[in-house]
Enzyme design. Structure first.
Site, PDB file in Angstrom:
ATOM      1  CB  THR A 186      61.658   4.402  77.081  1.00 35.15           C
ATOM      2  OG1 THR A 186      60.657   3.050  77.914  1.00 35.15           O
ATOM      3  CG2 THR A 186      62.827   3.357  76.108  1.00 35.15           C
ATOM      4  CD  GLN A 214      56.583   3.354  88.198  1.00 35.66           C
ATOM      5  OE1 GLN A 214      55.688   4.442  88.741  1.00 35.66           O
ATOM      6  NE2 GLN A 214      56.645   2.666  87.029  1.00 35.66           N
ATOM      7  CB  SER A 258      57.501   8.643  81.574  1.00 35.51           C
ATOM      8  OG  SER A 258      55.975   8.375  81.090  1.00 35.51           O
ATOM      9  CG  HIS A 311      52.633   6.189  80.757  1.00 32.88           C
ATOM     10  ND1 HIS A 311      51.990   4.581  80.600  1.00 32.88           N
ATOM     11  CD2 HIS A 311      53.625   6.641  80.509  1.00 32.88           C
ATOM     12  CE1 HIS A 311      53.000   4.093  80.298  1.00 32.88           C
ATOM     13  NE2 HIS A 311      54.526   5.340  80.161  1.00 32.88           N
ATOM     14  CB  CYS A 331      57.231 -12.464  77.471  1.00 32.35           C
ATOM     15  SG  CYS A 331      57.493 -14.178  76.337  1.00 32.35           S
TER      16      CYS A 331
HETATM   17  N1  PMP Z   1      61.717   4.450  84.180  1.00 39.15           N
HETATM   18  C1  PMP Z   1      60.395   3.409  85.175  1.00 39.15           C
HETATM   19  C2  PMP Z   1      60.826   3.283  86.335  1.00 39.15           C
HETATM   20  C3  PMP Z   1      59.295   3.059  84.640  1.00 39.15           C
HETATM   21  O1  PMP Z   1      58.703   2.679  86.009  1.00 39.15           O
HETATM   22  C4  PMP Z   1      58.909   3.552  82.908  1.00 39.15           C
HETATM   23  C5  PMP Z   1      57.983   2.858  83.077  1.00 39.15           C
HETATM   24  N2  PMP Z   1      57.660   1.085  83.260  1.00 39.15           N
HETATM   25  C6  PMP Z   1      59.936   3.481  82.363  1.00 39.15           C
HETATM   26  C7  PMP Z   1      61.308   3.353  82.279  1.00 39.15           C
HETATM   27  C8  PMP Z   1      59.895   3.543  80.866  1.00 39.15           C
HETATM   28  O2  PMP Z   1      58.958   5.269  80.677  1.00 39.15           O
HETATM   29  P1  PMP Z   1      58.150   4.842  79.109  1.00 39.15           P
HETATM   30  O3  PMP Z   1      56.606   4.065  79.410  1.00 39.15           O
HETATM   31  O4  PMP Z   1      57.160   6.923  79.698  1.00 39.15           O
HETATM   32  O5  PMP Z   1      59.139   5.162  78.630  1.00 39.15           O
END
Ligand code: PMP
Length: 389
Positions: free
Chosen positions: A75, A183, A203, A205, A329
């Site tokens: 993010t 991803q 990212s 996680h 939501c």
């Molecule tokens: N970009 C994509 C394509 C994601 O799937 C995600 C996480 N759902 C993010 C950005 C955000 O990643 P983070 O949780 O590390 O902020």
């Protein structure tokens, strides 16, 4: 009834931490002392650990370790790419293009920049299969465009974009190409050079590393075209101030190294499980459709529409099998997935869509349980909605 088999099929939401990553982090958590910027020996040891992680993360995308900017996740990396480029733009109110299926951290950043009157933003449409057509980019781009942001793989459908072709169009117009590869990296090979991306977000996680840590990796030239959005002591080449999360970056590095070694064999194994799951679900459930072009998607993802079954009810009913909907939501009401709507999926079908995302620790037994759980849940939800008219 015995203890039910918990099954985790929400890897795209957050993948479990690999124990090997935890092992790499443990000495830092237990013994690591000091600020990585400090000049004493404690600080130097922390800095050395961060430097090693920087090399491991750079290797994941074939970048240079000095061009890795650690952030608190994708993010933040996405915010830095878009906002940072706009702040450094040589013109007033530059134009940026983002695909219509970007993650909220790209979409909302672009929206905010537009709302503040500091950038003009246009959305690049996608095909019914969820793909960004390079010709659509070519048609929309002009010399007034500063940056184009198109993700490598979509989190909800797993659909892959032709990023190398897109980057050609972007560079032909003289713009920067930002690719949210959150991803993609770790699941399939993805390189800065091969993709042509100038800036790449990732990212921890999503690759079985820790949450709350990620990176923006760029080319030297493109990073020079950014300004920071977080100000302070000038860490991360001045682009992201804040004392380094040493254990987090060490975990991110370890996760990246494991991903480089294992992504090909993992992709093969996981796509086998995913394909079996898709075949069995389609065989045993009537009126089920897949969202997104299944001929070009991540090995671990499948998105289904179960006609006549509300997805939130299905997901709730499937417990202890964890899957997800793309609905969000907002202001107290549940909104269907913006990604599916942008693909031309109807609101009704979007409300009936469920994402299954597998990964490193998914087993055959998990898939057996998931198929059974899905059949039972969809049957139940359909029966209830027929009863309630
Ligand atoms: N970009 C994509 C394509 C994601 O799937 C995600 C996480 N759902 C993010 C950005 C955000 O990643 P983070 O949780 O590390 O902020």
């Amino acid at each position: 009834m015995g203890v039910q088999h918990e099954v985790y099929l929400d890897y795209n939401g957050s993948a479990p931490l690999d124990p090997r990553v935890a092992e790499a982090m443990l000495p830092v958590l237990l013994e690591g002392i000091g600020n990585a910027s400090a000049v004493h020996r404690f600080g130097c040891r922390q800095a050395a650990a961060v430097d090693h992680a920087r090399e491991q993360v750079a290797a994941l995308v074939g970048g240079r370790s000095s061009d890795v900017v650690f952030t608190a996740g994708a993010t933040e990396a996405n915010n830095l790419a878009l906002h940072g480029a706009v702040l450094a733009a040589p013109v007033d109110r530059p134009r940026i293009l983002i695909s219509a299926v970007e993650h909220a951290s790209v979409r909302e950043t672009a929206q905010w920049l537009s709302d503040q009157g500091i950038a003009k933003v246009d959305a690049i449409p996608v095909t019914r299969g969820g793909v960004v057509d390079p010709d659509a980019v070519g048609m929309m781009i002009d010399s007034d465009v500063l940056l184009v942001s198109v993700m490598a793989a979509n989190s909800e459908t797993g659909v892959l974009n032709p990023v190398a072709k897109i980057s050609e169009r972007v560079h032909a117009a003289g713009a920067l190409f930002h690719c949210d590869a959150t991803q993609m990296v770790g699941r399939l090979p993805f390189g800065l050079q091969e993709s042509g991306a100038d800036l790449v977000s990732m990212s921890g996680h999503k690759i079985c590393g820790p949450g709350g840590v990620g990176a923006l990796i760029g080319t030297r030239q493109s990073l020079r075209q950014l300004r920071p959005v977080i100000h302070g002591g000038g860490h991360e080449r001045g682009l992201r101030s804040g004392s380094t999360n040493v254990a987090g970056t060490v975990g991110l590095g370890a996760a990246a190294e494991i991903a480089v070694e294992e992504r090909n064999s993992e992709a093969e194994r996981v796509s086998g499980l995913r394909d079996r799951m898709v075949a069995e679900i389609k065989e045993r459930i009537l009126d089920v459709y897949e969202n997104g072009d299944s001929s070009r998607r991540l090995p671990n993802t499948a998105s289904f529409q179960f006609a006549g079954a509300d997805a939130d009810a299905v997901v709730t009913q499937m417990d202890p099998i964890a899957v997800s909907t793309g609905s969000a939501c907002s202001s107290g009401s549940i909104e269907p997935s913006a990604v599916l709507l942008a693909m031309g999926v109807s609101r009704e079908a979007a409300y009936e869509s469920v994402r299954f995302s597998l990964g490193r620790f998914t087993t055959d037994a998990d898939i057996d349980a998931a198929v059974e759980g899905t059949v039972t849940a969809v049957d139940y939800v359909r029966a209830m909605s027929r009863e309630n008219g």
